[in-house]
Design a protein around this motif. Structure first.
Motif, short mmCIF file in Angstrom:
data_model
loop_
_atom_site.label_atom_id
_atom_site.label_comp_id
_atom_site.label_asym_id
_atom_site.label_seq_id
_atom_site.Cartn_x
_atom_site.Cartn_y
_atom_site.Cartn_z
N GLU A 1 62.10 -12.63 35.25
CA GLU A 1 60.83 -12.16 35.38
C GLU A 1 60.45 -10.25 34.49
N ASP B 1 58.93 -6.80 34.55
CA ASP B 1 57.98 -5.97 35.26
C ASP B 1 57.74 -4.61 34.77
N ASP C 1 58.28 -2.16 36.10
CA ASP C 1 59.04 -1.63 36.59
C ASP C 1 60.34 -2.31 36.75
N LYS C 2 61.56 -1.68 35.77
CA LYS C 2 63.57 -2.45 35.84
C LYS C 2 63.55 -2.91 36.74
N ALA C 3 63.89 -2.14 38.24
CA ALA C 3 64.35 -2.35 39.34
C ALA C 3 63.98 -3.60 40.21
N ALA C 4 62.65 -3.45 40.08
CA ALA C 4 61.63 -4.48 40.68
C ALA C 4 61.90 -5.89 39.67
N ALA C 5 61.61 -5.90 38.80
CA ALA C 5 62.00 -7.23 38.13
C ALA C 5 63.75 -7.37 38.79
N SER D 1 65.91 -6.75 41.10
CA SER D 1 64.80 -7.37 42.22
C SER D 1 64.77 -9.12 42.75
N ARG D 2 63.61 -9.01 42.14
CA ARG D 2 63.40 -10.41 41.97
C ARG D 2 64.02 -11.21 41.21
N GLN E 1 67.14 -12.36 44.00
CA GLN E 1 66.55 -12.62 45.09
C GLN E 1 66.27 -14.53 44.16
N LYS F 1 54.19 -13.48 38.09
CA LYS F 1 53.93 -14.31 39.19
C LYS F 1 53.73 -15.69 39.79
#
Length: 251
Positions: A54, A56, A58-62, A64-65, A68, A221
């Motif tokens: 992934e 992003d 935002d490193k945390a958002a990438a 997290s995905r 998951q 995406k």
């Protein structure tokens, strides 16, 4: 007459040299004989490498995905093939920098700051359930990507084939010794095996998985739970070979 005499002398010399070569003493001769053997078997195991990546700002958002999707992918694989052995590895986080452009004369370069973060992880799936492999991979590809397949033999199959491989190699050694004895004008019963070295090949290196590297793959995406048609796989076969070096001494 002189020419004829020279021809006769040369012919006689050739016959004498040939007879001398054929009568070279071979008693006590030590001969080093390499031999080879191999067995083939249909592959009965596969190591599949699945992956997710992934990107992003935002490193945390990438991350997290990725977490998951990997958790979901592991659950899918376990459900599709409960007998599979799973191993996670190669978790990585890399900054993505903007493209460098030539600076005007006299301009001072500014520190480069990342514009995004690329995060990914690999999952190694080892299974002997080749019949369900297409279904398992297809189910996993709804979330993860297939990064590689490596067909081979189960450790227990290799152990079972060891006896056949040794027997084939030793048989080839005996055949070569018999051929050498015949060429030397000796009986094979005159040959005594002095040494048998089953590690004569020096092929001790084992294949290793390449180090994990960042993957350039689909957009972040990409739709979740997309349906992927079942792929087709041909396991093929593996050839196990062996080299032996024997030292044979003639009486």
């Amino acid at each position: 007459m002189t020419v004829m005499k020279s021809v006769l002398v040369a012919a006689a010399a050739t016959v004498a040299l040939s007879a001398q070569a054929q009568s070279l003493p071979t008693s006590g001769t030590l001969v080093v004989v390499p031999a080879f053997g191999e067995v083939k078997h249909v592959n009965d195991q596969v190591v599949a490498t699945l992956a997710v990546e992934e990107q992003d700002k935002d490193k945390a958002a990438a991350a997290s995905r990725v977490n998951q999707k990997m958790n979901k992918g592991i659950a899918i694989v376990k459900q599709a093939d409960p007998s599979a052995a799973l191993k996670s590895y190669g978790y990585y986080t890399y900054p993505v920098y903007p493209e460098e452009r030539p600076l005007p004369a006299g301009a001072v370069a500014k520190p480069r700051l990342p514009t995004a973060w690329r995060v990914g992880q690999y999952l190694e799936v080892t299974t002997a359930n080749l019949a369900s492999l297409p279904k398992t991979v297809s189910a996993a590809q709804g979330v993860l990507t297939l990064n590689g397949l490596n067909f081979g033999l189960k450790p227990e199959t290799i152990r079972l084939l060891d006896d056949q491989r040794i027997a084939a190699t030793y048989k080839n050694l005996n055949e070569r010794v018999a051929a050498i004895a015949k060429a030397m004008g000796r009986n094979v019963s005159d040959a005594v095996l002095d040494t048998v070295d089953f590690e004569g090949s020096g092929n001790y290196a084992t294949e290793s998985r390449p180090a994990a590297a960042p993957m350039m793959m689909r957009s972040a995406k990409m739709a979740e739970d997309s349906t992927v048609a079942e792929p087709s796989f041909e396991p093929g076969e593996t050839t196990l070979d062996m080299r032996v070096v024997g030292k044979v001494k003639f009486k």
